[in-house]
Structures are given as structure tokens and as C-alpha cells.
Enzyme design. Structure first.
Site, mmCIF file in Angstrom:
data_model
loop_
_atom_site.group_PDB
_atom_site.id
_atom_site.type_symbol
_atom_site.label_atom_id
_atom_site.label_comp_id
_atom_site.label_asym_id
_atom_site.label_seq_id
_atom_site.Cartn_x
_atom_site.Cartn_y
_atom_site.Cartn_z
ATOM 1 N N GLY A 243 0.316 -5.494 -6.384
ATOM 2 C CA GLY A 243 1.150 -5.225 -7.625
ATOM 3 C C GLY A 243 2.535 -5.305 -7.493
ATOM 4 O O GLY A 243 3.175 -4.912 -8.532
ATOM 5 N N ASN B 252 2.349 -7.513 -1.177
ATOM 6 C CA ASN B 252 1.777 -8.510 -1.950
ATOM 7 C C ASN B 252 2.594 -8.960 -3.129
ATOM 8 O O ASN B 252 2.707 -8.283 -4.150
ATOM 9 C CB ASN B 252 0.419 -8.076 -2.309
ATOM 10 N N ASP C 195 -7.943 -12.212 -0.084
ATOM 11 C CA ASP C 195 -7.306 -10.858 -0.902
ATOM 12 C C ASP C 195 -8.451 -10.530 -1.727
ATOM 13 O O ASP C 195 -9.103 -11.374 -2.719
ATOM 14 C CB ASP C 195 -6.141 -11.299 -1.527
ATOM 15 N N HIS C 196 -8.469 -9.274 -2.139
ATOM 16 C CA HIS C 196 -9.435 -8.503 -3.148
ATOM 17 C C HIS C 196 -10.747 -9.129 -3.078
ATOM 18 O O HIS C 196 -11.300 -9.304 -4.122
ATOM 19 C CB HIS C 196 -8.794 -8.697 -4.281
ATOM 20 N N SER D 103 5.058 -7.635 -7.877
ATOM 21 C CA SER D 103 5.397 -8.634 -8.665
ATOM 22 C C SER D 103 6.098 -7.593 -9.799
ATOM 23 O O SER D 103 7.506 -7.999 -10.482
ATOM 24 C CB SER D 103 4.712 -9.610 -9.294
ATOM 25 N N THR E 128 2.022 -12.603 -9.088
ATOM 26 C CA THR E 128 2.322 -13.010 -10.516
ATOM 27 C C THR E 128 3.936 -13.620 -10.345
ATOM 28 O O THR E 128 4.439 -14.319 -11.065
ATOM 29 C CB THR E 128 2.245 -11.754 -11.491
#
Length: 280
Positions: free
Chosen positions: A206, A227, A83-84, A208, A230
């Protein structure tokens, strides 16, 4: 159930109009909890290792090998995703290690450079049979470098996918990374417009920061891969903290990490059921 390609999980979900959970692995207990939650829910799942986590562990190989081993032992389909990643070298290492997919994040580059870099990397990954996700319209909150309130333009997104050949696209629709509260307000009409314009599955980063009803609405309007990191970290840490507070003499890491793993398992199962139930 063997380790599977990410596309074998995401593509059917996109066609059916339901969501797929993609959860970040930071420690081995995370991978174990995520797979246990997926088995409880009877749902496929994607295990993700981020470039930031690789940096924390100072290498990809140890956690990557452990995560792949957990995936291969699962009773449900499990994919393992990088990821990322901003480093092409890290992407190539993940491909060599046997990861199911990678996300190459060149979103901080100007559009033309993003297209060229992503297209080159996607071609190399595809030659190895690896599914590729990219990002257009930087998602807020990641190390403070992405502009809050960014939005992805549907026409530009469609052109980007055509030019790069990527298999999925992460888009900016109102979320922000590392949110501690679930108060993000999604641009649902934009999600629907992107779904109509873009020929590959959409990815919500993002997540979460999005409440349950927002997650269901996002899937209902066209989001597929969701995804979450957090949110699960907060559940994990809260359970560990409760166990430590209950016994100040506790020293056996298995006891408080085990409690954290169990709590995370329950939340993964709940989230997967929510995403799978969501419909247009």
C-alpha cells in the site's frame, strides 16, 4: 543481466539499510517501463504480478512469460514476483513458470491456520529454490476485506516467521491498498520495533498512499521491500489521457500507450533513487 532471485536483491538491501522498489505489472508496457526506469536509475528492481491481474487476464502464463522475457533482457538485476496470491495452485504455477519469488497471502485466516498453510507452502517453494513472502496483520483497502487501522504485533510477527520459515514479511503499519492520495500516516515506532523483532526483511504494501518523505522514513526505520502499484497506474493513465485529449482523432494505441510508458519510466526511476538514498 539475467533474471535473478528476489533474495539476491532484497537481502543485501536489508543489510545495507536501503529500500528496494517492487512495482506491479498489469500490461506489457508496465514491465517495459519499470525495467527502463530501473536501468535509468542503475538500480535493481522487482516486477510483480498480482492474483487480481492474473484474474483480469484470465491466466498467468501469457503476461508471466512476457514479464520474465523483459526481466531476462534487462541491463540491471530484475526479479519477478507473484503478489498477493491466495491460491496455492497459482503459487505452484508461478514456481513452475520460473518466477523468482511468491507472496502467499493467508492473512485473512486465523493465526494458527495462517501459520500451517504458509509453512506448508513455504517448504514446497524452498524445495524449488523460490523465495517466499507472507503477510501478518492484514493491510487495509484490499477489496474491502481487510480492516483499516490494522497493526502487526512484533512478538507475534517474530513467532510467525520462526514457525513458517518465510523469507520476508509484509506487515501492517498504517498503509492501505489502492489509495488515490498520498496521505497515509505510518507508525514509524512500530516499524522500528518490527525490524528489531523480526529476523527477515520487512515489506511495505500500500505504499502508493505514502508521500516521499514517508517512504524515506519507512526505509530509515527498517522497511526494505516497498510495493507500489496505484501510484504508477495513476501516472500511466494520466499520461495516456493527456495524449488522447491532445488529439481526439488519435487511434494508434502505440502513441498513447507509449506516452504512458515514458511517464511511468520517469516515475519508477525517481522512486528507485528515493528508496536507494534512504538510510537509517
Amino acid at each position: 543481466m539475467p533474471l535473478v532471485g528476489t533474495g539476491t536483491i532484497v537481502t543485501p538491501a536489508a543489510r545495507a539499510g536501503h529500500g528496494v522498489g517492487a512495482f506491479n505489472v498489469v500490461q506489457l508496457e508496465h514491465a517495459e517501463a519499470i525495467v527502463a526506469g530501473a536501468e535509468t536509475a542503475g538500480a535493481p528492481v522487482i516486477l510483480q504480478i498480482s492474483e487480481n491481474t492474473v484474474r483480469y487476464h484470465r491466466a498467468l502464463a501469457p503476461l508471466g512469460a512476457a514479464t520474465l522475457a523483459v526481466a531476462r533482457a534487462a541491463r540491471v538485476p530484475v526479479a519477478v514476483h507473484l503478489d498477493h496470491a491466495t491460491s496455492a495452485d497459482l503459487v505452484h504455477e508461478a514456481v513452475e513458470a520460473g518466477f523468482s519469488s511468491v507472496m502467499y497471502d493467508a492473512s485473512t485466516l486465523p493465526y494458527g491456520k495462517n501459520v500451517r498453510a504458509t509453512a506448508r507452502l513455504a517448504a514446497r517453494c524452498h524445495s524449488a529454490g523460490v523465495w517466499v513472502e507472507a503477510e501478518l496483520g492484514a493491510i487495509g483497502g484490499k477489496d474491502g476485506v481487510h480492516a483499516p487501522g490494522a497493526r502487526t504485533d512484533p512478538a507475534e510477527a517474530a513467532a510467525f516467521v520462526t514457525a513458517t520459515g518465510v523469507d520476508a514479511l509484509a506487515v501492517a503499519v498504517g498503509t492501505s491498498h489502492a489509495m488515490a492520495t498520498r496521505t497515509a500516516r505510518l507508525d514509524l515506532p512500530l516499524i522500528a520495533a518490527l525490524r528489531r523483532a523480526v529476523p527477515v526483511p520487512l515489506v511495505l504494501h500500500g505504499s502508493s498512499g505514502v508521500a516521499d518523505d514517508g517512504l524515506a522514513a519507512a526505509v530509515g526505520h527498517g522497511m526494505t521491500k516497498v510495493n507500489i502499484a496505484t501510484r504508477l497506474n495513476r501516472v500511466f493513465t494520466s499520461a495516456a489521457r493527456t495524449a488522447l485529449d491532445a488529439d481526439r482523432a488519435l487511434a494508434d494505441t502505440r502513441r498513447y500507450l507509449g506516452a504512458a510508458r515514458d511517464a511511468m519510466t520517469l516515475e519508477v526511476a525517481r522512486l528507485l533513487a528515493l528508496l536507494r538514498a534512504a538510510r537509517p
